[in-house]
Each structure stands twice: as C-alpha cells, then as structure tokens.
Design a protein around this motif. Structure first.
Motif, PDB file in Angstrom:
ATOM      1  N   GLU A  20       0.813  -1.217   0.000  1.00  0.00           N
ATOM      2  CA  GLU A  20       0.000   0.000   0.000  1.00  0.00           C
ATOM      3  C   GLU A  20       0.846   1.266   0.000  1.00  0.00           C
ATOM      4  N   LEU A  21       2.159   1.120   0.219  1.00  0.00           N
ATOM      5  CA  LEU A  21       2.971   2.301   0.478  1.00  0.00           C
ATOM      6  C   LEU A  21       2.790   3.391  -0.574  1.00  0.00           C
ATOM      7  N   GLY A  22       2.960   3.021  -1.826  1.00  0.00           N
ATOM      8  CA  GLY A  22       2.873   4.010  -2.898  1.00  0.00           C
ATOM      9  C   GLY A  22       1.550   4.745  -2.875  1.00  0.00           C
ATOM     10  N   SER A  23       0.462   3.989  -2.646  1.00  0.00           N
ATOM     11  CA  SER A  23      -0.858   4.611  -2.688  1.00  0.00           C
ATOM     12  C   SER A  23      -1.078   5.541  -1.493  1.00  0.00           C
ATOM     13  N   VAL A  24      -0.521   5.170  -0.324  1.00  0.00           N
ATOM     14  CA  VAL A  24      -0.679   6.043   0.848  1.00  0.00           C
ATOM     15  C   VAL A  24       0.013   7.377   0.593  1.00  0.00           C
ATOM     16  N   VAL A  25       1.244   7.313   0.103  1.00  0.00           N
ATOM     17  CA  VAL A  25       1.984   8.532  -0.225  1.00  0.00           C
ATOM     18  C   VAL A  25       1.192   9.347  -1.249  1.00  0.00           C
ATOM     19  N   ILE A  51      -7.444   2.586  -0.812  1.00  0.00           N
ATOM     20  CA  ILE A  51      -6.744   3.865  -0.922  1.00  0.00           C
ATOM     21  C   ILE A  51      -6.715   4.319  -2.382  1.00  0.00           C
ATOM     22  N   GLY A  52      -6.573   3.345  -3.301  1.00  0.00           N
ATOM     23  CA  GLY A  52      -6.653   3.682  -4.724  1.00  0.00           C
ATOM     24  C   GLY A  52      -8.000   4.303  -5.061  1.00  0.00           C
ATOM     25  N   ALA A  53      -9.065   3.720  -4.508  1.00  0.00           N
ATOM     26  CA  ALA A  53     -10.409   4.262  -4.752  1.00  0.00           C
ATOM     27  C   ALA A  53     -10.548   5.650  -4.138  1.00  0.00           C
ATOM     28  N   LEU A  54      -9.926   5.839  -2.967  1.00  0.00           N
ATOM     29  CA  LEU A  54      -9.983   7.139  -2.301  1.00  0.00           C
ATOM     30  C   LEU A  54      -9.287   8.209  -3.154  1.00  0.00           C
TER      31      LEU A  54
END
Lengths: 304, 357
Positions: B38-43, B309-312
């Motif tokens: 998830e790291l990339g998406s959180v950033v 997170i991608g959807a967010l």
C-alpha cells in the motif's frame, strides 16, 4: 513408515505383466524384503500421436533412492508427471503400496503420500517463506467464520523445521524468491518431509545449481532417505545419481534403456550408458577425425 | 497436523538472538514499510489530499469529505473484489456492466414478476453470482486469458442490458419501482444516509469499509487467502502442492459479482430506476484503483487496503477538480499520471522481491 511385505503387495507382484518393452525387471529379487512403495510396470503415455513414454518400469522402496536418468526429451518429465498426479498414464500399471492406482490430481498424490518437488515450480516466489512452507496444507484454528490460519505456529514451525535441516533463515517473512536456488529446493524438501510424505519425487534438483549448492541439496536428499522415505531422483547427471542412488533407470527417447541396482553397475558404466554408450564412442571418433572446414581456417580442403 | 517435535515459543523478535542478527540489519523498520504493497498509494493519497486542500478551500469541509467518500465508496466496493481477483492473477472486464446488469435484473424482475422488490433483489443476487461463476468456469476450463473471456462477457452483457431493457420496457431505462413493497427497507439497506458529527454520509461507505475488513481478513488470515496469493503468484506451483486453483479463481469471480450486486442495488435504490447503458468503462476504473493500490498486474501481490486507498485517490481527484472549479477534462490526465507512477513503483517492488541471492 516402512511397509513390510503385506498380502496386497505380494499379490501385485504375481500378476505383473512381463510385456514391458525391453524392461529389465530387477524387481523379483527385492520383493522378499519388503514391498515397494511405488511400482510402475510397463507404463506408457501418449500425447496425441506422440509417444512420450513407452513401457517404463520403476520401483521405489522405503529408505532407498531410485534414480531416473535420461537426456533432454527422454521422458523424465512425463514420468514424474504421472507419479505426481499431473497426468494419467495410458497403459501399464501404477501401484502405490501394492494397490493399482490412477491419480487424478496432485492433491490425490499428496494424500497418498507422494510429494513432488519441481525444479522451477517448487515455490511461489513472491510469497513469504512460511506461507510457502504450508501452502496447500495450512493449519487453522478457531471455528466457523473465525477459522483462521495459525500464523504463530506456522512461523515457528517453518523456522524450526528449516533449522533442523540446517537452513538458517534470516527471516521467515522474506519472499521465498529471495532465497538461493539450493535453499528453495531444500525448503521444498523440508516441507515434504514435514508433511509426512512416504515418497519424495525430485525433478532435477541439482540442474541449475553450482557444485557446492548441489552438494547441499544431495545431503538433504540423503537425509530424507535416512528418514525412511522412498526417493525418486530425476537427473541427467550420473555423478550426482551415483553418489546417492540405490537403483538406476535409464530412459532414452521415451523407452527404458536400462535398469540397474547399485551393485550391478559402476559409475563409469552408468556414465557411459547415460551419455549414449556406443553413440558416444562414435561421436568421439567423429570429433577427433573431423577436419575443420576451410572457411573456419582449417586445412580440410586446401589440398583439394 | 502431524505430530512434530515441540515447536519453540513463537517469538518472531527472538529469532535474531541465535546468531542471525548481523544479517538482519538490512531489514530495518523503514525497509519493512517499503515492502508494504500500500505504500505508494498512501503517499499518493496524502499528496492528492494536500494538493486539493490548498487548491480548493471548500475541499476540507465536512460535507465535501462526505461527497468524496461517497464517490470513493462506489468505486471502492468494486475495487476490493477486483483487487483480490488481480492478486489471484486475473482480470474482469465485465465488472463495470455487471453492476448495471445486476440493477436491471433486480428492477425488471420485481416490476414484471412480483410486487415485492426483495424478490427481485434475491433473484438478482443469484443471477449475478451465476454470471461471475460463468466467467470463472470458462476461464479455468478453457485456459484462455481472462482478458478474452471477460471481454466476451463484457460485450454480451452490454448488449443484453440494452436489448432486454428495450424489449421489456421499450425504452433505455427501467420503470420506477419506488411505489413497490419493500422499496423503503431495501433503500435503507443499500442507499440510505446516516449522520455523524453533524455531517451526512451515505451508507455505501459502511459497505465499503466492511468489504475492506472482510477481504483483508480473507487475504491474510485464511487458507483461501493463501491460495489467492499462490494462484496468482505461480499457478503451476500452487497446483502442484495441492491448492485448488480452479475453485479459488471461480470464487474470486463470484466475489466480483457480489460487489457488482451491492453497487447495482445501490444504484437502483438511490434513483429507483436504472439507465441500461451505464457502467461501460467503469471496469477500467476498478482495475486502476487496484493497481494504484499496489496490486501487481501480473498477480500474486497486492492488498485490499491498497485498493481502498486507490479508490480514495480516485474519489478525491474526481471531486477535488470540481471543488477547485477546474475543467473536469484534466481528471483523466491526472489519473493516467497516477497510474504510471504507481505501476513504476510496483515494478520496482517486484524486482526487489524476486531478486535472487
């Protein structure tokens, strides 16, 4: 672990068809000391009109290593796919502990105690070591919707089992793809031993490995044998086979080219047969005499 | 399990004590964090949030966040099962129109056959799951790429949505079912609002969160989760150790169908009628959300939280552009850039994970 000659096995020995093409039946003498765990008799496999395997006979005994030797395309892969349950054989008999069988799936083979370790597909590279170790046979705890993986047990067992086999792992959470080829093979072997396999089938475990790594893997193969497993070692390296093998079956273009027990054959003879026997002599002859053609800088046509 | 030697106490932290510590230096907490899918998406999500917080004053208001979360949830409910399917190594191009199909079936069955919408909702669930199972069954039996199989279902469903609606209702949308029995209770379940801290939220947000929690539980803590990772990571290796790969994949397609059913019922009960041409193109949005969330396009790696997170990011971008009063045309550009960045990051992660010693 051992299955000393029960009635079923003896019965199996009697009606063995002797129609196996060119099969040297070394079985009769051994039946007395204990039935084989796995016995193939005149097994054939055809893919359409391609004859992949014809009349192969092989025995696997507890605490022994049966080596299957052959060049590329000799039918080694087809043979293990039959034993592992990936393919069904077309003819001949396939007995597990004396009982005639046709395996429908790898799961069925596993349930019958046959574990196969493949050269390339032993593991799922991106998954952690502990998930790979228990893949397909995951222990769970809890009930109903709360049935879950027993993660602490899985991690601890993976670590302990691997250390028992001498693999000192940095971290069972690392993706198994980060391990070396030899270590991955060893994890797969350790997994098979842990899950109580009776027969371990190894597909070219040393093919892609260096000398030292091959030695490590062969050590685990021997360890599995000493633990009472029957081992089928598929290889094209007669030196590795002779180091650990008790019986040797040679395949050539889908048919059996020979079947020997260890005391019947020397390493030199095995190597010679494996390399194609008389064909090798012819080849050597040709290579020695063949003059280099002119366009390669040779003097073959200069005199002409 | 079989009887084994007594296992040592499960103490992951204690492992380093037996002479392996000097090699463990390479795995600091930072590196562990870098290994998360998830790291990339959180950033990315933080960057997008900060960006729009400065670009549009109204973006950080409670009501705006509610709008953003609603937009994210309708994508997110589908992105979760689509992410699981991608981890399992397959695509579903029919996911977008399946949402519309599910809503149409529910609406038309209720209207034509009975007086109670719940019957239609139930029939819709069965039919939608059957379509998912059909996708999975065709895939595992024919061994064709899922791209082809689901492209076929996608086209067939698109045609059937339009064709059946035209045939039965004579127009491009279904008739209103708002006055039928059970409409209010169904609306309460699929399309109601609730208030939290003075701000109204849509119930799809709860559906979304629940799905993320359930999917994460399945992925990380059940046998099925282990099989999903294995089926996508190396199908043949998984099959060889006895994982029921075909069953797993069919189950994943049925999971996507379940998501499509939830979103479909939401659409139906929030508007009481369905447009038969809707949903086309949404399948790519779900896939993009999953990929931005860290799912490898080749399977075997990813997470349900990442897809959320991608959807967010999707919801924030699509609504943020509106709040900032920009031309919505830029939305697609922004999305494409996010997708490329996410994929590059994923490729780097995979390379690191697969590097052999």
């Amino acid at each position: 672990m051992t299955t000393k000659g029960d009635g079923v096995t003896d019965g199996g020995g009697e009606d063995t068809p002797a129609d196996a093409a060119g099969a040297v039946d070394a079985a009769g003498a051994v039946d007395a000391q204990g039935g084989p765990l796995v016995r193939l008799d005149g097994v054939s496999k055809h893919y359409g009109n391609v004859r992949a395997l014809e009349g192969v006979t092989l025995e696997v005994h507890a605490g022994e290593i049966s080596c299957v030797l052959g060049d590329n395309g000799a039918g080694k892969s087809t043979l293990i796919k039959i034993i592992a349950g990936l393919h069904r054989h077309d003819a001949g008999s396939f007995r597990i502990e004396g009982e005639e069988t046709t395996l429908g799936s790898p799961r069925e083979a596993l349930d019958r105690g046959i574990a196969t370790v493949y050269q390339d597909l032993a593991v799922v590279p991106l998954m952690p070591v502990w998930r790979n170790f228990f893949l397909g046979s995951e222990p769970t705890r809890g009930k109903g919707p709360f049935r879950r993986l027993d993660v602490p047990f899985m991690r601890a067992t993976t670590h302990a089992e691997l250390r028992r086999m001498g693999i000192d792992l940095r971290d069972v959470d690392q993706p198994i793809g980060t391990l070396s080829g030899g270590e991955r093979q060893c994890v797969a072997i350790a997994r098979a031993v842990y899950f109580g396999a009776k027969v371990l089938v190894l597909d070219e475990p040393t093919a892609a490995l260096g000398v030292k790594q091959s030695g490590v893997v062969l050590k685990y193969v021997a360890a599995a044998r000493d633990a009472g497993l029957g081992v089928v070692l598929i290889t094209h390296n007669p030196h590795h086979a002779y180091l650990v093998g008790d019986r040797f079956v040679l395949l050539k273009r889908g048919v059996m080219a020979g079947s020997h027990t260890r005391d019947e054959i020397t390493l030199d003879e095995l190597t010679r047969q494996m390399a194609g026997g008389s064909e090798l002599d012819d080849l050597r002859h040709e290579l020695e005499r063949a003059p280099a053609p002119a366009h390669l800088g040779g003097r073959a046509t200069k005199s002409a | 399990m079989t009887a084994t030697a007594p296992a040592p106490a499960p103490a992951p932290g204690a492992d380093g004590a037996d002479g392996t510590d000097e090699r463990l230096l390479g795995r600091s907490p930072l590196r562990k964090l870098l290994g998360r899918p998830e790291l990339g998406s959180v950033v990315g999500a933080i960057a997008v949030f900060v960006f729009f917080a400065f670009a549009a004053d109204s973006f950080v208001r409670g009501s705006s966040l509610s709008t953003v979360l609603y937009a994210s949830s309708t994508i997110g409910i589908m992105a979760v099962p689509v992410a699981l399917l991608m981890i399992g190594g397959e695509f579903d191009l029919s996911a977008g129109v399946l949402v519309t199909s599910s809503a149409l079936i529910s609406s038309m069955f209720s209207y034509q056959m009975t007086a109670n919408v719940w019957v239609g909702v139930g029939v819709s669930l069965l039919v939608t799951l059957a379509i998912g199972a059909f996708n999975g069954f065709m895939l595992t039996r024919t061994r064709l790429p899922s791209f082809i199989i689901t492209l076929g279902t996608y086209l067939m469903l698109t045609g059937m949505n339009l064709g059946f609606t035209q045939l039965i209702d004579g127009t491009v949308s279904t008739k209103s079912i708002a006055d039928m029995d059970g409409f209010d209770s169904a609306r309460a379940l699929f399309a109601s609002r609730f208030t939290l801290g003075g701000v109204g939220f849509r119930i799809t947000i709860l559906w979304w969160l629940a799905l993320v929690v359930v999917a994460t539980w399945i992925l990380l803590r059940t046998r099925a989760g282990n099989w999903i990772f294995a089926a996508g990571g190396s199908r043949d290796a998984a099959r060889a150790v006895g994982v029921p790969v075909a069953r797993t994949k069919i189950g994943l397609y049925m999971g996507v169908a379940l998501g499509a059913w939830i979103v479909g019922q939401h659409l139906l009960f929030s508007y009481d009628a369905v447009q038969s041409g809707e949903g086309v193109g949404n399948e790519l949005i779900y896939i993009i959300a999953a990929v931005i969330g860290g799912c490898l396009i080749t399977g075997g790696y990813g997470s349900a939280v990442g897809s959320a997170i991608g959807a967010l990011i999707f919801g924030m971008t699509s609504k943020g552009i509106v709040f900032a009063e920009w031309d919505p045309d830029w939305f697609k550009f922004f999305l494409g850039a996010m997708l490329l960045l996410a994929t590059l990051l994923n490729a780097w992660v995979r390379k690191r994970a697969e590097a052999t010693a």
